[in-house]
Structure formats: C-alpha cells, structure tokens
Design a protein around this motif. Sequence first.
Motif, PDB file in Angstrom:
ATOM      1  N   GLY A 235      11.359   8.318 -20.873  1.00  0.00           N
ATOM      2  CA  GLY A 235      10.027   8.288 -20.286  1.00  0.00           C
ATOM      3  C   GLY A 235       9.736   9.580 -19.570  1.00  0.00           C
ATOM      4  N   ALA A 236       8.875   9.505 -18.578  1.00  0.00           N
ATOM      5  CA  ALA A 236       8.495  10.678 -17.791  1.00  0.00           C
ATOM      6  C   ALA A 236       8.390  10.271 -16.336  1.00  0.00           C
ATOM      7  CB  ALA A 236       7.168  11.252 -18.289  1.00  0.00           C
ATOM      8  N   PRO A 237       8.773  11.158 -15.417  1.00  0.00           N
ATOM      9  CA  PRO A 237       8.679  10.826 -13.989  1.00  0.00           C
ATOM     10  C   PRO A 237       7.237  10.808 -13.522  1.00  0.00           C
ATOM     11  CG  PRO A 237       9.373  13.104 -14.288  1.00  0.00           C
ATOM     12  CD  PRO A 237       9.347  12.496 -15.657  1.00  0.00           C
ATOM     13  N   PRO A 238       6.968  10.202 -12.371  1.00  0.00           N
ATOM     14  CA  PRO A 238       5.602  10.190 -11.834  1.00  0.00           C
ATOM     15  C   PRO A 238       5.069  11.596 -11.631  1.00  0.00           C
ATOM     16  CG  PRO A 238       7.015   8.649 -10.650  1.00  0.00           C
ATOM     17  CD  PRO A 238       7.915   9.452 -11.527  1.00  0.00           C
ATOM     18  N   ASP A 239       3.765  11.780 -11.863  1.00  0.00           N
ATOM     19  CA  ASP A 239       3.123  13.062 -11.600  1.00  0.00           C
ATOM     20  C   ASP A 239       1.680  12.806 -11.177  1.00  0.00           C
ATOM     21  OD1 ASP A 239       1.589  12.608 -13.917  1.00  0.00           O
ATOM     22  OD2 ASP A 239       2.918  13.804 -15.172  1.00  0.00           O
ATOM     23  N   MET A 240       0.886  13.871 -11.014  1.00  0.00           N
ATOM     24  CA  MET A 240      -0.459  13.722 -10.465  1.00  0.00           C
ATOM     25  C   MET A 240      -1.412  13.045 -11.442  1.00  0.00           C
ATOM     26  SD  MET A 240      -1.872  17.669 -10.565  1.00  0.00           S
ATOM     27  CE  MET A 240      -3.486  17.210  -9.936  1.00  0.00           C
ATOM     28  N   TYR A 241      -0.997  12.888 -12.697  1.00  0.00           N
ATOM     29  CA  TYR A 241      -1.857  12.227 -13.673  1.00  0.00           C
ATOM     30  C   TYR A 241      -1.379  10.815 -14.012  1.00  0.00           C
ATOM     31  CZ  TYR A 241      -4.220  16.649 -14.305  1.00  0.00           C
ATOM     32  OH  TYR A 241      -4.942  17.789 -14.079  1.00  0.00           O
ATOM     33  N   GLY A 245       4.634   7.235 -13.423  1.00  0.00           N
ATOM     34  CA  GLY A 245       5.389   7.830 -14.505  1.00  0.00           C
ATOM     35  C   GLY A 245       5.155   7.057 -15.797  1.00  0.00           C
ATOM     36  N   GLN A 246       5.971   7.319 -16.782  1.00  0.00           N
ATOM     37  CA  GLN A 246       5.818   6.655 -18.071  1.00  0.00           C
ATOM     38  C   GLN A 246       7.159   6.136 -18.572  1.00  0.00           C
ATOM     39  OE1 GLN A 246       3.618   9.095 -20.988  1.00  0.00           O
ATOM     40  NE2 GLN A 246       2.887  10.328 -19.276  1.00  0.00           N
ATOM     41  N   ARG A 247       7.094   5.021 -19.274  1.00  0.00           N
ATOM     42  CA  ARG A 247       8.274   4.478 -19.959  1.00  0.00           C
ATOM     43  C   ARG A 247       7.892   4.320 -21.414  1.00  0.00           C
ATOM     44  NH1 ARG A 247      12.319  -0.322 -18.649  1.00  0.00           N
ATOM     45  NH2 ARG A 247      12.896  -0.937 -20.757  1.00  0.00           N
ATOM     46  N   TRP A 248       8.558   5.083 -22.286  1.00  0.00           N
ATOM     47  CA  TRP A 248       8.215   5.084 -23.707  1.00  0.00           C
ATOM     48  C   TRP A 248       8.991   4.034 -24.498  1.00  0.00           C
ATOM     49  CZ3 TRP A 248       9.424  10.937 -23.343  1.00  0.00           C
ATOM     50  CH2 TRP A 248       8.429  11.562 -22.594  1.00  0.00           C
ATOM     51  N   GLY A 249      10.108   3.568 -23.962  1.00  0.00           N
ATOM     52  CA  GLY A 249      10.870   2.520 -24.635  1.00  0.00           C
ATOM     53  C   GLY A 249      11.887   3.024 -25.643  1.00  0.00           C
ATOM     54  N   VAL A 250      11.688   4.250 -26.124  1.00  0.00           N
ATOM     55  CA  VAL A 250      12.595   4.787 -27.145  1.00  0.00           C
ATOM     56  C   VAL A 250      13.915   5.185 -26.498  1.00  0.00           C
ATOM     57  CG1 VAL A 250      10.778   5.546 -28.703  1.00  0.00           C
ATOM     58  CG2 VAL A 250      11.492   7.043 -26.855  1.00  0.00           C
ATOM     59  N   PRO A 251      15.033   5.074 -27.214  1.00  0.00           N
ATOM     60  CA  PRO A 251      16.330   5.429 -26.628  1.00  0.00           C
ATOM     61  C   PRO A 251      16.514   6.937 -26.566  1.00  0.00           C
ATOM     62  CG  PRO A 251      16.631   4.778 -28.913  1.00  0.00           C
ATOM     63  CD  PRO A 251      15.173   4.545 -28.595  1.00  0.00           C
ATOM     64  N   ILE A 252      17.381   7.381 -25.668  1.00  0.00           N
ATOM     65  CA  ILE A 252      17.683   8.801 -25.572  1.00  0.00           C
ATOM     66  C   ILE A 252      18.889   9.127 -26.455  1.00  0.00           C
ATOM     67  CG2 ILE A 252      16.710   8.937 -23.269  1.00  0.00           C
ATOM     68  CD1 ILE A 252      19.538   8.996 -22.152  1.00  0.00           C
ATOM     69  N   VAL A 286      10.924  19.916 -23.395  1.00  0.00           N
ATOM     70  CA  VAL A 286      11.745  19.866 -22.190  1.00  0.00           C
ATOM     71  C   VAL A 286      12.807  18.772 -22.299  1.00  0.00           C
ATOM     72  CG1 VAL A 286      10.242  18.272 -20.926  1.00  0.00           C
ATOM     73  CG2 VAL A 286      11.644  19.903 -19.665  1.00  0.00           C
ATOM     74  N   GLY A 287      12.552  17.763 -23.151  1.00  0.00           N
ATOM     75  CA  GLY A 287      13.531  16.702 -23.358  1.00  0.00           C
ATOM     76  C   GLY A 287      14.814  17.181 -24.004  1.00  0.00           C
ATOM     77  N   LEU A 288      14.789  18.359 -24.618  1.00  0.00           N
ATOM     78  CA  LEU A 288      16.017  18.939 -25.158  1.00  0.00           C
ATOM     79  C   LEU A 288      16.885  19.527 -24.049  1.00  0.00           C
ATOM     80  CD1 LEU A 288      14.633  20.759 -28.338  1.00  0.00           C
ATOM     81  CD2 LEU A 288      15.508  18.424 -28.124  1.00  0.00           C
ATOM     82  N   PHE A 289      16.260  19.828 -22.924  1.00  0.00           N
ATOM     83  CA  PHE A 289      16.989  20.372 -21.778  1.00  0.00           C
ATOM     84  C   PHE A 289      17.470  19.257 -20.856  1.00  0.00           C
ATOM     85  CE2 PHE A 289      14.418  23.676 -23.476  1.00  0.00           C
ATOM     86  CZ  PHE A 289      15.083  24.866 -23.233  1.00  0.00           C
ATOM     87  N   ARG A 290      16.563  18.360 -20.526  1.00  0.00           N
ATOM     88  CA  ARG A 290      16.901  17.149 -19.768  1.00  0.00           C
ATOM     89  C   ARG A 290      15.754  16.158 -19.969  1.00  0.00           C
ATOM     90  NH1 ARG A 290      12.200  17.144 -17.574  1.00  0.00           N
ATOM     91  NH2 ARG A 290      11.702  18.406 -15.750  1.00  0.00           N
ATOM     92  N   ILE A 291      16.083  14.884 -19.989  1.00  0.00           N
ATOM     93  CA  ILE A 291      15.058  13.887 -20.266  1.00  0.00           C
ATOM     94  C   ILE A 291      15.114  12.778 -19.222  1.00  0.00           C
ATOM     95  CG2 ILE A 291      16.454  12.422 -21.811  1.00  0.00           C
ATOM     96  CD1 ILE A 291      13.813  12.467 -23.626  1.00  0.00           C
ATOM     97  N   TRP A 292      13.961  12.250 -18.874  1.00  0.00           N
ATOM     98  CA  TRP A 292      13.871  11.170 -17.885  1.00  0.00           C
ATOM     99  C   TRP A 292      14.393   9.890 -18.509  1.00  0.00           C
ATOM    100  CZ3 TRP A 292      13.531  11.556 -12.932  1.00  0.00           C
ATOM    101  CH2 TRP A 292      13.103  10.496 -12.132  1.00  0.00           C
ATOM    102  N   ALA A 303       7.431   1.007 -14.855  1.00  0.00           N
ATOM    103  CA  ALA A 303       7.182   2.185 -15.693  1.00  0.00           C
ATOM    104  C   ALA A 303       8.329   3.189 -15.536  1.00  0.00           C
ATOM    105  CB  ALA A 303       5.833   2.794 -15.365  1.00  0.00           C
ATOM    106  N   GLY A 304       8.003   4.410 -15.105  1.00  0.00           N
ATOM    107  CA  GLY A 304       9.039   5.437 -14.995  1.00  0.00           C
ATOM    108  C   GLY A 304       9.529   5.684 -13.585  1.00  0.00           C
ATOM    109  N   LEU A 305       9.259   4.759 -12.672  1.00  0.00           N
ATOM    110  CA  LEU A 305       9.579   4.996 -11.259  1.00  0.00           C
ATOM    111  C   LEU A 305      11.070   5.154 -10.998  1.00  0.00           C
ATOM    112  CD1 LEU A 305       7.131   2.533  -9.435  1.00  0.00           C
ATOM    113  CD2 LEU A 305       7.040   5.030  -9.449  1.00  0.00           C
ATOM    114  N   ASN A 306      11.894   4.359 -11.647  1.00  0.00           N
ATOM    115  CA  ASN A 306      13.306   4.286 -11.257  1.00  0.00           C
ATOM    116  C   ASN A 306      14.228   4.899 -12.304  1.00  0.00           C
ATOM    117  OD1 ASN A 306      12.701   2.907  -8.822  1.00  0.00           O
ATOM    118  ND2 ASN A 306      12.469   1.007  -9.974  1.00  0.00           N
ATOM    119  N   GLY A 307      13.866   6.067 -12.770  1.00  0.00           N
ATOM    120  CA  GLY A 307      14.701   6.771 -13.722  1.00  0.00           C
ATOM    121  C   GLY A 307      15.448   7.921 -13.067  1.00  0.00           C
ATOM    122  N   SER A 308      16.179   8.641 -13.902  1.00  0.00           N
ATOM    123  CA  SER A 308      16.885   9.850 -13.465  1.00  0.00           C
ATOM    124  C   SER A 308      17.009  10.765 -14.674  1.00  0.00           C
ATOM    125  CB  SER A 308      18.265   9.505 -12.902  1.00  0.00           C
ATOM    126  OG  SER A 308      19.046   8.845 -13.893  1.00  0.00           O
TER     127      SER A 308
END
Length: 580
Positions: A235-241, A245-252, A286-292, A303-308
Amino acid sequence: MPHNNWKNIGSGRRAGLLVPLFSVYSKNSLGIGDFDDLKLLLDWCSTAGLSILQLLPMNEVGSTFCPYDALSSFALEPMYISLKTRKGRPPSGGHVDYSIKEEKIARLWKTYLKDNKAFSKQFDGFVRLNGYWLEDFALFKILKKYQLGRPWYEWDDCYKNRDSEALAAFKREHANEIAFQKWLQWTAFRQFREAKVYAESKNIKICGDLPILISRDSADVWAHPEYFKLDFAAGAPPDMYCAKGQRWGVPIYRWERIADDGYIYLKEKLGYAENFYDILRIDHVVGLFRIWSIPYNEPAQNAGLNGSFDPGDENTWRAHGEAILSVMIKSTRMLLMAEDLGVIPRGCPETLEEFKIPGNSVQRWVKDWNVKHDFLRPKDYKKLSVVMLSTHDTTNWAAWWENEAGTIDEALFAGKAIDRNIDHKNVINKLFDPDRSRHGRLRWREDIDSQDKLVSILGKPKEHLMDFIDLYENSYLEKEKLWKQFNIKGPMREKSDAGMVKAALNMTLNSGSIFCIELLNDYLFLTKLFKGDPYNYRINRPGTVGKENWSLTIPVSLESLFKNELGGEIRMMIKSSRPI
C-alpha cells in the motif's frame, strides 16, 4: 550505469497521449475498445502530431477490472481482441459495461471450435516460446472456472498446493478448454503485434505500463508463491491527499528469492512486454527501493495506517533499488520510464538520474516546495522527466482547478486536529470557505493570509503545528499562483474553460521536460464534449472499488473524433511549442 536504450527512441523532445484502450471505441467496437481500435487511435495521434501513445497495463484483469491488480504479469486481456464484426455496439452511459467480457469470450469460443483443428506452426511456436508462463496461466484460468471463481488460495488443497498428479489429471480432462486459453493469448498477441507494426509505420512509439505488483489471486502467485510475502499487503503511507494511506491488497515481493533464481521472473516479464512496446513505464518505482507493507490481517478500515517499510533498514534502500533497476536495464531494449510520485527517499531520484530513467513531473505538484511554495516556470522543469497535467489516478486538470486547487483534504485535516485535541469542526468553520469547498476538499478563506492567523485559530504553540503550517503554505492561494503564469487577461476565473486548459497544456508543452504525455481527457476539455462537473470524468479514485473505476469512456467514437477540430488544434499547439 547509463541507460543506453535511449538510442532506440532518440534524444529529441516528444509529445504524446495517454489513454486506456477501454476508454476509446469505434463504430465496430463490441462494447469496449479493441486492437483494431488501437490502430485507429494511432491514426488520430498521427494527425494530432503526437509521437508517443501510452497505454495502461494490458494484462488480463480480475473481478475489479483494475489493470494494476491483474491475473497475470504476462497474459493479455482477451476483451481487447477484435472480433472483426460489422455490427458494432459502442458503450453507453459513459462507462464500459464489463458484462461484455462474457459475451466476447463466448463468441471467441465458437471461433476457436471452428479453427482448432487447423493450428499452425506459428501457434505451436508461440506456445513453445512462452512456456515460462503460458501453461501455468491457461491451467490457472480453467481451474478457477471449475473452482467456482474462488481465489486460488481457497481451492481444493490438491490444486491450491499444485499436487502434480491432480494437476495432470485435470489437464487431461480439460485439455480443450486449456488449449482455448492459449489460443486466446495467441490471438491477442498477433493482433497487438499487428498494431505495434502499424505504429512503427506511423513513426509512433508505444509506451506500456509495468505494474510494480501483481494480484494475490493471480497465476503468477499461484505458480510461484515462493516469490511473494503472502502475510503482507502492499500500500502507501498516509499523505496530504489520502489521510489513511492506501491498502492495495496485493502481496509484496520476496526479492531475495527472485534474485536467487537469477531474476528470471522479472526478465521474462520484460521479454514478453518487448513484443508490444518501445517504452515501458515502471509503476510505483519507489517500491523497488522500499515498499509500504501492511500485515495482511490488519482490519481493512485502517487502510495504510499501520504499515511499515520493507526493507526495514533505510540504509539499504538505494542499493536495493539499484540492483533491480540494473537488471531491468540490462534485460531489455525498451526505454524505461518511472512513476516516481509520492513520498520519495533521496536514493530513488538519484538512482533514476544516474541510470538516465525519466520520472514524472505533474504540473500541479511541480513547485519549489521548500522556499516560495510557488509553481516552477516551465523552463525550470527537470529535463529528464515526463511532464503532464494529470495522471490516471488523479482528477483531470479542469476538476483539479475547480475542486482541489487551493485546498487540503478534509479527512486529513480533521485527523490531525483530533490528534492535537483541537475542536476540528469549530476551526474548519473559521479557516475554510464552505461555498468553495467540495468533494471532501477544504478551500482556505482568503483572509487567512498569514501563518500567525492560522496558528491563532488552531490555538496551539506554533512549534506543535508545523505540519499544519506546511499544508497551508503549499496550498493557500494555489490558484492565484498558477494563474500568474497563464498570461490570460482579466481576473482569475474560478470555473475552468477551454482557454485556461489550453494555457495549462501550453505550459507543459513548453517545459524543459524531454517528454510531454497528456491524458486524452485533458485534451478533450479543449472541446465542448464533456458536460457538467468535470469531477465526474475520472479514470480511477485510489483506495476505492466501484463500477466507475477503470471504465470511463470518451463521449464520442474515434470516427467522430477525427471530425472534430481537436486533432488540428493539438498539432498547432505542438508546432508552436519548443522544438519537439
């Protein structure tokens, strides 16, 4: 390491068009755009002076019809196969009715039954050359059918766990249906290749889109579960938009395991894409470098609140991304581009610059974020970038201007206020103009013309409000700042119109970026084809699932688009811009 694949594209500036194939149609379309329509679209690009046509991912989609949540990293969507019919049925109501897929597949089945005794050497060669993925995919599709459409991880154990004897017996019993899936892919391959050759005759480069991730319920994950961390969702961490955050559901990915196999999975994906594309956009680079990474069992409402971030050690991020991008560059003749939006660690843009991979410059975000918070002049845009007004995940430019420019996200503001024990309902009434706030966006009152006024109303020490101040500085009088660059006579207008859209487009066409690739929808606002609130003309709303996502169609057929003056107007705009 430089990106030598530029030699296939050239170093000159280019203007291009971004459009999902499902968004266009011709008088011969059967409810959705197809590969024959793609050739007609290429004709229109040629008349408009556009030399790049960018598509969204063309992979076969699942039940949400999201091209970034596909059933395969390889298989093409069979809905795009042209039936060569004379009795077309264009989409109605401004959106694709995806029930058409079942009808198209039924018609293709009848064609297959007539042709399956005459398979050619070319078909056999296609099956042989694509053995890495095709056998697993065709088997996956038919297994899914007989497992009542359930995701593979809910199948009977013998199929879920790929018991060799059970799979062999299933293949024997359903050989013809499995062969049909291969025939569909062969047919799609031939038609897409035909369109690619046609593009070459028009001197137009086709740009594809490589999703960074793949659906959990996909042939890829079923065939190679060792390559994925199935206990997590990306997913993606929280931001101003997006406040949560976002949770896409797809595995890393489990990149270390992919690396152990010599990156064959990645190389095969690139090799197949090369059949169709000259340029390939890497989604969420950026997900190739690090992903939420979010625990899979985390409640959906969070959603994406409790990721790392994965990897967890930020000191490894640059080397991680460099290693993967290095493999990609060495494994393809395609020019690579990168979607590098969002919160980006420093090592990502530095690596893209080193490898000569252009990122994205979206006009509404191209600012001096640290000092004046003003929009950059077109000449100051980064050369190694693809400039655009909008993306498939944002509102179109007209909708942004009317509903979002000069605003902040209401949910984000409320959440931050609640965290500081601020009465958010009270301060919202004091800080924002209700008559100009809509669609979950809060527009600042004009009299909130200083940080001191903001801080006074929030009622907390300034040092505890720096995130609020940052939101304010980056959005207050945002419209007014951009309006100054338009050189349009008269006072600023709240409603968008063709003149304003043209001014915004001319800014991108005259920017310092090497490529300018605009959404067809943004160009269409130079006409009177769209009616009502431009907010309704959106391809996708991130973080939501609904029938209006990934289904938007343009309001006229491609044949009618040729009769419109838009193509000629675009050609003149390009001709009048900096040399392209």
